[in-house]
Design a protein around this motif. Structure first.
Motif, short mmCIF file in Angstrom:
data_model
loop_
_atom_site.label_atom_id
_atom_site.label_comp_id
_atom_site.label_asym_id
_atom_site.label_seq_id
_atom_site.Cartn_x
_atom_site.Cartn_y
_atom_site.Cartn_z
N HIS A 128 7.16 12.72 0.77
CA HIS A 128 7.64 11.96 -0.37
C HIS A 128 7.05 10.52 -0.69
N CYS A 129 7.13 10.04 -1.92
CA CYS A 129 6.82 8.64 -2.30
C CYS A 129 7.67 7.61 -1.37
N ALA A 130 6.69 6.75 -1.11
CA ALA A 130 7.54 5.64 -0.31
C ALA A 130 6.89 4.05 -0.87
N VAL A 131 6.90 3.88 -2.07
CA VAL A 131 6.68 2.60 -2.84
C VAL A 131 8.11 2.11 -2.90
N ALA A 132 7.91 0.68 -3.33
CA ALA A 132 9.13 0.03 -3.65
C ALA A 132 9.92 0.60 -4.51
N LEU A 156 3.37 3.33 -12.75
CA LEU A 156 3.79 2.76 -11.50
C LEU A 156 2.73 3.22 -10.55
N PRO A 157 2.85 2.43 -9.45
CA PRO A 157 2.07 2.92 -8.19
C PRO A 157 2.90 3.89 -7.57
N HIS A 158 2.10 4.70 -6.79
CA HIS A 158 2.74 5.74 -6.14
C HIS A 158 1.93 5.79 -4.74
N ASN A 159 2.38 6.76 -3.74
CA ASN A 159 1.74 7.02 -2.33
C ASN A 159 2.40 8.23 -1.84
N MET A 184 14.36 5.64 -6.14
CA MET A 184 13.89 6.20 -7.54
C MET A 184 13.11 7.03 -7.59
N HIS A 185 11.84 6.87 -7.01
CA HIS A 185 10.83 7.75 -7.07
C HIS A 185 11.10 8.98 -6.64
N ILE A 186 11.75 9.24 -5.49
CA ILE A 186 12.11 10.54 -4.71
C ILE A 186 13.12 11.15 -5.81
N GLY A 201 11.56 13.04 -8.45
CA GLY A 201 10.80 14.17 -8.28
C GLY A 201 9.80 14.06 -7.15
N MET A 202 9.56 13.09 -6.69
CA MET A 202 8.40 12.81 -5.69
C MET A 202 8.63 13.38 -4.16
N PHE A 203 8.80 14.50 -4.00
CA PHE A 203 8.94 15.20 -2.73
C PHE A 203 8.16 16.56 -2.53
CU CU Z 1 6.01 7.10 -6.75
#
Ligand code: CU
Length: 358
Positions: A168-172, A126-129, A176-178, A181-183
């Motif tokens: 934190h991640c903030a894609v679409a 997936l894309p991430h940011n 779900m991404h947070i 674990g994305m923080f």
């Molecule tokens: Cu992400």
């Protein structure tokens, strides 16, 4: 080069969005509350893990900044999707910064310029940011760092205000991404620094939403319906059930009696506020929401930390023992895994605490 990168990113975003929506439909609950029949087949066999421990070591905190002028700081963050154990026999596909939860603790000084390189691992799906609450700019840098698997992006920003901030991640499908674990925390120290303490530790709370109940063996798939209803399967500190406790996968964080432990705590959420409390103690000094522009509060028993925020709090114990750091919404502790332990080691002091008076 830039145009090519952007085009590939947009293609990946399209794919990522469709895949995520499909996942959403297939895992929606049915009218009677049961899981949809086309949900992924359930298995009691855990998946092979990519890493032994998803839980970041709470003592893994960079040293205080020893500079009296601003500097340029290079930071690299790498998004990695990895299978790991939530508890023994239970696996989940996490999304991480640098392979663990929470993401690495980033420490800079107010006025520093951060040169960020953000990498999206080739093996990701997936894309991430990254959206940094310490960034003064659109999206906290989210759009500038949005990348497809195998790509990287760069962002330069100045840390203009002090405090402990979530990133934190903030894609679409950012919830779900947070949740996966994305923080993490970026600490911006004020120019005068922070008071010296004996120990600094780093804890991050978040919720996992899966298609099984807590403790069910096997691989847990992410479940969009549970997340929509804000009914997590697990509520965790540092990504695993009882990650840093003697009763869990341990060990506890240790400190001497009368030593001061500073806790940097972030609530990734994505949905639940934490009522952060040290059982058997109080927060001696606490900076609400991680703000270092205000004086700390003192002798606070329980502090609410909303999703997307932090707190900085110190504790110390005059007597030895295990001090459980919990979310005082206690079903999350007893049933969903949310706890860390600080063990104070030293001489008994019965004039202060005597569990067996004669
Ligand atoms: Cu992400």
């Amino acid at each position: 080069m830039l145009a090519t990168t952007r085009r590939r990113t947009l293609q990946a975003l399209g794919l990522g969005g469709a895949a995520s929506l499909a996942g959403c439909a297939s895992s929606a609950p049915t009218a009677d509350g049961s899981k949809a029949t086309d949900a992924p087949a359930q298995t009691t066999t855990p998946q092979p893990v990519d890493t032994d421990r998803i839980a970041r070591d709470p003592t893994n905190v960079p040293d205080p900044i020893d500079r009296d002028s601003p500097a340029e700081v290079d930071v690299t963050l790498r998004s990695e999707e990895v299978v790991a154990e939530v508890e023994e026999g239970v696996t989940f596909t996490y999304m991480t910064y640098d392979g663990q939860v929470p993401g690495p603790f980033i420490r800079v000084r107010q006025g520093d310029t951060v040169n960020l390189t953000f990498e999206n691992a080739e093996s990701n799906s997936l894309p991430h940011n990254v959206d940094f609450h310490a960034v003064a700019g659109p999206g906290g840098g989210a759009e500038a760092t949005t990348t497809a698997p195998g790509e990287s992006a760069e962002l330069r920003f100045q840390a203009t205000y002090p405090g402990a901030y979530i990133y934190h991640c903030a894609v679409a499908n950012l919830d779900m991404h947070i949740s996966a674990g994305m923080f993490g925390i970026i600490l911006v120290e004020p120019p005068e620094g922070m008071p010296e303490v004996d120990h600094e530790i780093y804890l991050g709370q978040h919720e996992l939403y899966t298609n099984k109940s807590a403790g069910d063996e096997g691989h847990h798939e992410f479940d969009m319906g549970s997340m929509r209803n804000e009914e997590p399967t697990y509520v965790l500190m540092n990504g695993e059930k009882y990650a840093w406790t003697p009763a869990g996968r341990g060990p506890a964080v240790t400190a001497g009696t009368d030593e001061t432990v500073r806790v940097f705590f972030v609530d990734g959420g994505p949905n639940l506020a934490s009522s952060f409390h040290p059982i058997g103690s109080v927060w001696e000094e606490l900076y609400p929401d991680g703000s270092l522009s205000t004086a700390p509060q003192t002798h606070i028993q329980t502090r609410e930390v909303p999703p997307g925020s932090t707190t900085i709090a110190t504790m110390n114990s005059p007597v030895p023992g295990d001090f459980k750091l919990v979310d005082h919404s206690l079903s999350r502790v007893a049933r969903k895994g949310c706890m860390a332990v600080v063990r104070a080691e030293g001489e008994e002091r019965p004039e202060i605490f005597d569990p067996d008076p004669q």
